[in-house]
Write a protein that holds these residues in place. Sequence first.
Motif, short mmCIF file in Angstrom:
data_model
loop_
_atom_site.label_atom_id
_atom_site.label_comp_id
_atom_site.label_asym_id
_atom_site.label_seq_id
_atom_site.Cartn_x
_atom_site.Cartn_y
_atom_site.Cartn_z
N LEU A 32 0.83 -1.22 0.00
CA LEU A 32 0.00 0.00 0.00
C LEU A 32 0.86 1.26 0.00
CD1 LEU A 32 -3.05 0.76 0.10
CD2 LEU A 32 -2.85 0.87 2.59
N GLY A 33 2.15 1.10 -0.20
CA GLY A 33 3.07 2.21 -0.02
C GLY A 33 2.76 3.45 -0.83
N GLY A 34 2.21 3.29 -2.02
CA GLY A 34 1.92 4.44 -2.85
C GLY A 34 0.70 5.23 -2.43
N HIS A 35 -0.05 4.72 -1.45
CA HIS A 35 -1.31 5.36 -1.06
C HIS A 35 -1.31 5.90 0.37
CE1 HIS A 35 -3.42 4.16 -4.71
NE2 HIS A 35 -2.94 2.93 -4.56
N VAL A 36 -0.23 5.67 1.13
CA VAL A 36 -0.22 6.12 2.52
C VAL A 36 0.86 7.18 2.72
CG1 VAL A 36 -1.24 4.08 3.59
CG2 VAL A 36 1.22 4.12 3.12
N ALA A 37 0.50 8.25 3.41
CA ALA A 37 1.45 9.31 3.73
C ALA A 37 2.18 9.03 5.03
CB ALA A 37 0.73 10.65 3.83
N ARG A 38 1.62 8.10 5.83
CA ARG A 38 2.17 7.79 7.15
C ARG A 38 2.09 6.27 7.35
NH1 ARG A 38 -0.85 12.35 7.10
NH2 ARG A 38 -2.66 10.99 6.94
N ILE A 39 3.11 5.70 8.01
CA ILE A 39 3.09 4.27 8.31
C ILE A 39 3.38 4.07 9.80
CG2 ILE A 39 4.05 1.99 7.81
CD1 ILE A 39 4.94 2.97 5.11
N PRO A 40 2.50 3.37 10.51
CA PRO A 40 2.75 3.03 11.92
C PRO A 40 3.59 1.76 12.03
CG PRO A 40 0.60 2.23 11.29
CD PRO A 40 1.18 2.91 10.06
N ASP A 41 4.02 1.46 13.24
CA ASP A 41 4.85 0.26 13.42
C ASP A 41 4.03 -0.99 13.74
OD1 ASP A 41 4.09 0.53 16.09
OD2 ASP A 41 6.14 0.59 16.88
N GLY A 42 2.70 -0.84 13.74
CA GLY A 42 1.83 -1.99 13.96
C GLY A 42 1.47 -2.26 15.40
N GLU A 43 2.00 -1.44 16.34
CA GLU A 43 1.74 -1.65 17.77
C GLU A 43 2.06 -3.09 18.17
OE1 GLU A 43 -2.21 -0.20 18.59
OE2 GLU A 43 -1.72 1.81 17.87
N VAL A 44 3.28 -3.49 17.85
CA VAL A 44 3.71 -4.87 18.08
C VAL A 44 4.13 -5.07 19.53
CG1 VAL A 44 4.41 -5.19 15.68
CG2 VAL A 44 6.06 -4.30 17.33
N GLY A 45 4.39 -6.33 19.88
CA GLY A 45 4.86 -6.65 21.22
C GLY A 45 3.80 -6.44 22.27
N GLU A 46 4.18 -5.85 23.39
CA GLU A 46 3.25 -5.69 24.51
C GLU A 46 2.09 -4.76 24.20
OE1 GLU A 46 5.34 -4.07 27.83
OE2 GLU A 46 5.76 -2.15 26.87
N ARG A 47 2.20 -3.97 23.13
CA ARG A 47 1.14 -3.03 22.77
C ARG A 47 0.04 -3.66 21.91
NH1 ARG A 47 3.87 0.77 19.31
NH2 ARG A 47 5.40 -0.90 19.09
N PHE A 48 0.09 -4.99 21.72
CA PHE A 48 -0.82 -5.63 20.77
C PHE A 48 -2.28 -5.44 21.15
CE2 PHE A 48 -0.98 -8.86 24.01
CZ PHE A 48 -2.17 -9.55 23.81
N HIS A 49 -2.58 -5.22 22.41
CA HIS A 49 -3.98 -5.03 22.82
C HIS A 49 -4.19 -3.62 23.35
CE1 HIS A 49 -8.05 -6.22 23.84
NE2 HIS A 49 -7.82 -7.42 23.37
N TRP A 50 -3.77 -2.67 22.52
CA TRP A 50 -3.92 -1.23 22.75
C TRP A 50 -3.34 -0.81 24.09
CZ3 TRP A 50 -8.57 2.23 24.16
CH2 TRP A 50 -8.31 3.55 23.80
N ILE A 51 -4.17 -0.42 25.06
CA ILE A 51 -3.68 0.19 26.31
C ILE A 51 -3.49 -0.80 27.45
CG2 ILE A 51 -4.65 2.46 25.78
CD1 ILE A 51 -7.02 1.69 27.61
N LEU A 52 -3.82 -2.06 27.26
CA LEU A 52 -3.83 -2.97 28.41
C LEU A 52 -2.45 -3.14 29.03
CD1 LEU A 52 -6.45 -5.73 27.52
CD2 LEU A 52 -6.76 -3.49 28.59
N PHE A 53 -1.39 -2.97 28.25
CA PHE A 53 -0.05 -3.11 28.81
C PHE A 53 0.29 -2.01 29.81
CE2 PHE A 53 0.82 0.06 25.68
CZ PHE A 53 2.02 0.68 26.01
N GLN A 54 -0.53 -0.95 29.88
CA GLN A 54 -0.27 0.14 30.80
C GLN A 54 -0.49 -0.23 32.26
OE1 GLN A 54 0.84 3.74 30.09
NE2 GLN A 54 1.75 2.11 28.86
#
Length: 370
Positions: A32-54
């Motif tokens: 999708l590289g030609g269509h996105v102006a920004r790329i996130p890192d995927g929230e990998v690792g402990e961040r996989f379930h949004w805020i629960l790692f907090q």
Amino acid sequence: MTTLPAVRGAHLVGSINQPTAEDTLRVVAGNLGGHVARIPDGEVGERFHWILFQGAAFDAVDGLERVAIDPIVAAGFDVRPLTLDGSVPAAELAFGPLGYADAALASYADFKALRDAGVIAAGTRFQVCVPTPLAPLSVYVTPAERPAVYPAYAAAIRREIAQIAAGIPAADLAIQIDMATEFSYIEQVGVRGTKPFPWFVAGLAEGAQASTDEVIAGCATLAAEAAASVPDAVQLGFHLCYGDVAEKHFVEPADAANLVAVANALAAKVARPIEFLHLPVPIERDDAQYFAPLRGLALHPETSLFLGLVHHEDGTEGALRRLAAARPALADAGLTELGIATECGFGRGPAERTAPLLRLHADVIAAANA
């Protein structure tokens, strides 16, 4: 024949199911590289379930302790709330690192290496996603003590944003602020069955009822305070969300009215430019009634709108139905362009769905502008 507003580009909310940040960056750039102006890192690792790692960050604070009940386990995290234990005054609570800055700086190194190698297109920004302070606080602090604990946690979020901005060149960086928990307060639907009390509404007595407009204004005020930490040269965006638990909302919106009201409140209260805004579209809603409130959008000219109308279940056909229903209202609001996205992140779906779902965005863009 193309119908206006034209579809220009795609947005990725943040969560993408890949093993590492490098894997995420590669699969996005390749599909999708030609269509996105920004790329996130995927929230990998402990961040996989949004805020629960907090939860670990709250556990590490002197003066807070878990309530004395059996663990409440969600996705492997203990989400029992914490309470003040009396050993430290609330005004003296001090949070340590929350993990957002450390993760962002590590992933940016992968991003820069891939961009330098030509895998990621020049001019693409690295996107970092952080929640509003209200979200983790609402999970991990007992309701009665949220007002007392909020200032310390909000200060910690601002420090994380400052560290991210200090470590990544502004021209390379976009920061997205996630607003999901806010809609449980706005819709008065508790994620665990108890209606949340909007303690942040100015002058509201404990147990009193607040109007929807008052709750929206309060949510936008808190979000604007967090956004003020983002330097002007860094792109700022907001992701508005009705939750994603097992690919389901915690409540299905009757229409887009509250989303529009929050968007307009942010436009009014955030003192710096908002470069992008994401609004979700439930898969069932391809009717004009859902989209009618979009006529009232009052975004600033620099804000790019992305509608989360792409769903893997019904592909290009379903996205085009939802787009056709949305376009008249957006045209009436004065928009000449919009972008597309999924309804929420897709990091908790199967990994093998990732590349086809990214390519689906490109297919929808092509079909929408044919």
